[in-house]
Scaffold this motif. Structure first.
Motif, PDB file in Angstrom:
ATOM      1  N   ASP A  12      -0.564   1.979  13.237  1.00 37.47           N
ATOM      2  CA  ASP A  12      -0.257   3.761  12.684  1.00 37.47           C
ATOM      3  C   ASP A  12       0.915   4.240  13.425  1.00 37.47           C
ATOM      4  O   ASP A  12       1.219   3.923  14.660  1.00 37.47           O
ATOM      5  CB  ASP A  12      -1.439   4.462  13.234  1.00 37.47           C
ATOM      6  CG  ASP A  12      -2.604   4.183  12.157  1.00 37.47           C
ATOM      7  OD1 ASP A  12      -2.428   3.667  11.365  1.00 37.47           O
ATOM      8  OD2 ASP A  12      -3.682   4.290  12.759  1.00 37.47           O
ATOM      9  N   HIS A  13       1.912   4.762  12.381  1.00 37.27           N
ATOM     10  CA  HIS A  13       3.088   5.478  12.719  1.00 37.27           C
ATOM     11  C   HIS A  13       3.503   6.764  12.239  1.00 37.27           C
ATOM     12  O   HIS A  13       2.519   7.077  11.205  1.00 37.27           O
ATOM     13  CB  HIS A  13       4.390   4.367  12.522  1.00 37.27           C
ATOM     14  CG  HIS A  13       4.418   2.998  13.680  1.00 37.27           C
ATOM     15  ND1 HIS A  13       3.429   2.235  13.413  1.00 37.27           N
ATOM     16  CD2 HIS A  13       5.296   2.730  14.306  1.00 37.27           C
ATOM     17  CE1 HIS A  13       3.766   1.179  14.375  1.00 37.27           C
ATOM     18  NE2 HIS A  13       4.980   1.547  14.862  1.00 37.27           N
TER      19      HIS A  13
ATOM     20  N   ILE B 159      -0.905  -1.085  -0.141  1.00 40.53           N
ATOM     21  CA  ILE B 159      -0.783  -0.046  -1.365  1.00 40.53           C
ATOM     22  C   ILE B 159      -0.032   1.151  -0.947  1.00 40.53           C
ATOM     23  O   ILE B 159      -0.029   1.410   0.302  1.00 40.53           O
ATOM     24  CB  ILE B 159      -1.977   0.147  -1.934  1.00 40.53           C
ATOM     25  CG1 ILE B 159      -3.022   0.872  -1.055  1.00 40.53           C
ATOM     26  CG2 ILE B 159      -2.752  -0.923  -2.496  1.00 40.53           C
ATOM     27  CD1 ILE B 159      -4.153   1.440  -1.622  1.00 40.53           C
ATOM     28  N   ALA B 160       0.486   1.827  -1.815  1.00 40.16           N
ATOM     29  CA  ALA B 160       1.355   2.882  -1.435  1.00 40.16           C
ATOM     30  C   ALA B 160       0.870   3.949  -2.839  1.00 40.16           C
ATOM     31  O   ALA B 160       0.735   3.321  -3.823  1.00 40.16           O
ATOM     32  CB  ALA B 160       2.588   2.795  -1.337  1.00 40.16           C
ATOM     33  N   VAL B 161       1.019   5.258  -2.550  1.00 37.96           N
ATOM     34  CA  VAL B 161       0.865   6.032  -3.560  1.00 37.96           C
ATOM     35  C   VAL B 161       2.072   7.090  -3.579  1.00 37.96           C
ATOM     36  O   VAL B 161       2.584   7.412  -2.633  1.00 37.96           O
ATOM     37  CB  VAL B 161      -0.352   7.104  -3.503  1.00 37.96           C
ATOM     38  CG1 VAL B 161      -1.596   6.099  -3.491  1.00 37.96           C
ATOM     39  CG2 VAL B 161      -0.503   7.587  -2.126  1.00 37.96           C
TER      40      VAL B 161
ATOM     41  N   ILE C 146       2.368   6.930   8.415  1.00 38.99           N
ATOM     42  CA  ILE C 146       2.636   5.412   7.693  1.00 38.99           C
ATOM     43  C   ILE C 146       2.169   4.334   8.568  1.00 38.99           C
ATOM     44  O   ILE C 146       2.127   4.317   9.545  1.00 38.99           O
ATOM     45  CB  ILE C 146       4.182   5.123   7.399  1.00 38.99           C
ATOM     46  CG1 ILE C 146       4.525   4.030   6.540  1.00 38.99           C
ATOM     47  CG2 ILE C 146       4.842   5.183   8.889  1.00 38.99           C
ATOM     48  CD1 ILE C 146       6.123   3.879   6.399  1.00 38.99           C
ATOM     49  N   GLU C 147       1.292   3.584   7.831  1.00 32.84           N
ATOM     50  CA  GLU C 147       0.899   2.341   8.544  1.00 32.84           C
ATOM     51  C   GLU C 147       1.815   1.197   8.249  1.00 32.84           C
ATOM     52  O   GLU C 147       2.157   0.836   7.149  1.00 32.84           O
ATOM     53  CB  GLU C 147      -0.414   2.056   7.874  1.00 32.84           C
ATOM     54  CG  GLU C 147      -1.123   0.851   8.640  1.00 32.84           C
ATOM     55  CD  GLU C 147      -2.493   0.452   8.114  1.00 32.84           C
ATOM     56  OE1 GLU C 147      -3.131  -0.492   8.492  1.00 32.84           O
ATOM     57  OE2 GLU C 147      -2.890   1.086   6.849  1.00 32.84           O
ATOM     58  N   ILE C 148       2.125   0.622   9.557  1.00 32.39           N
ATOM     59  CA  ILE C 148       3.074  -0.681   9.468  1.00 32.39           C
ATOM     60  C   ILE C 148       2.179  -1.936   9.586  1.00 32.39           C
ATOM     61  O   ILE C 148       1.073  -1.833  10.200  1.00 32.39           O
ATOM     62  CB  ILE C 148       3.971  -0.838  10.585  1.00 32.39           C
ATOM     63  CG1 ILE C 148       4.832   0.509  10.880  1.00 32.39           C
ATOM     64  CG2 ILE C 148       4.778  -2.077  10.473  1.00 32.39           C
ATOM     65  CD1 ILE C 148       5.571   0.857   9.630  1.00 32.39           C
ATOM     66  N   VAL C 149       2.110  -2.814   8.526  1.00 32.98           N
ATOM     67  CA  VAL C 149       1.493  -3.805   8.290  1.00 32.98           C
ATOM     68  C   VAL C 149       2.011  -5.209   8.584  1.00 32.98           C
ATOM     69  O   VAL C 149       3.452  -5.297   8.354  1.00 32.98           O
ATOM     70  CB  VAL C 149       0.721  -4.083   6.958  1.00 32.98           C
ATOM     71  CG1 VAL C 149      -0.120  -2.540   6.443  1.00 32.98           C
ATOM     72  CG2 VAL C 149       1.688  -4.198   5.822  1.00 32.98           C
ATOM     73  N   GLU C 150       1.173  -6.344   8.820  1.00 38.85           N
ATOM     74  CA  GLU C 150       1.651  -7.520   9.029  1.00 38.85           C
ATOM     75  C   GLU C 150       2.466  -7.972   7.710  1.00 38.85           C
ATOM     76  O   GLU C 150       1.913  -7.717   6.612  1.00 38.85           O
ATOM     77  CB  GLU C 150       0.689  -8.481   9.355  1.00 38.85           C
ATOM     78  CG  GLU C 150      -0.384  -8.329  10.500  1.00 38.85           C
ATOM     79  CD  GLU C 150       0.772  -8.678  11.881  1.00 38.85           C
ATOM     80  OE1 GLU C 150       1.497  -9.473  11.531  1.00 38.85           O
ATOM     81  OE2 GLU C 150       0.226  -8.454  12.818  1.00 38.85           O
ATOM     82  N   PRO C 151       3.631  -8.516   8.044  1.00 36.05           N
ATOM     83  CA  PRO C 151       4.444  -9.095   6.757  1.00 36.05           C
ATOM     84  C   PRO C 151       3.478 -10.167   6.025  1.00 36.05           C
ATOM     85  O   PRO C 151       2.680 -10.760   6.478  1.00 36.05           O
ATOM     86  CB  PRO C 151       5.516  -9.966   7.383  1.00 36.05           C
ATOM     87  CG  PRO C 151       5.359  -9.257   8.881  1.00 36.05           C
ATOM     88  CD  PRO C 151       4.335  -9.100   9.105  1.00 36.05           C
ATOM     89  N   GLY C 152       3.365  -9.943   4.640  1.00 35.05           N
ATOM     90  CA  GLY C 152       2.734 -10.641   3.936  1.00 35.05           C
ATOM     91  C   GLY C 152       1.169 -10.294   3.582  1.00 35.05           C
ATOM     92  O   GLY C 152       0.602 -10.603   2.691  1.00 35.05           O
TER      93      GLY C 152
END
Length: 103
Positions: A39-40, A66-68, A56-62
Motif C-alpha cells: 500500500d502506497h 485491476i484499476a477503475v 495506490i497498491e503496488i503489486v508484484e510485476p506480472g
C-alpha cells in the motif's frame, strides 16, 4: 506529485504537472522499478497549499491487477474497470463488494 510508502516516506522523485485554467491536471506517473509491493499513496500539492492524496497498491510485476476510472462514483453512475495479468482468452468476472468483502 509524490509517491509515498505506508509510513509516509517518499518513494522516487516527485513529478510536476501544469494546472489548467479549469483548475485540473492530468499526467502520467511512472512507479519507480525498485518500489516495494504494498500500500502506497500518491499526493499532489500546489504552491497555494491545496493538496490531496489517493491510495495506490503496488503489486508484484506480472501479478493480476485491476484499476477503475473514475475511482469515485455516486450510486447509479458507472466506472470503467481495466485489468491486466489475467489468463489469456479467459473471461474475467467483475463484482462490486462492500467494505466487509461481501457482494
Amino acid at each position: 506529485m509524490q509517491l509515498t510508502d505506508a509510513e509516509g516516506n517518499p518513494v522516487g522523485e516527485p513529478v510536476t504537472a501544469p494546472v489548467g485554467e479549469d483548475c485540473t491536471f492530468e499526467t502520467e506517473f511512472t512507479i519507480p522499478e525498485d518500489t516495494e509491493p504494498g500500500d502506497h499513496e500518491i499526493g499532489a500539492e500546489d504552491p497555494e497549499g491545496n493538496e490531496d492524496t489517493t491510495p495506490i497498491e503496488i503489486v508484484e510485476p506480472g501479478a493480476p491487477s485491476i484499476a477503475v476510472d473514475p475511482s469515485e462514483v455516486a450510486p447509479g453512475e458507472s466506472t470503467t474497470v481495466t485489468g491486466e495479468g489475467f489468463t489469456p482468452d479467459a473471461t474475467a468476472s467483475v463484482q462490486l463488494v462492500n467494505p466487509a468483502g461481501e457482494p
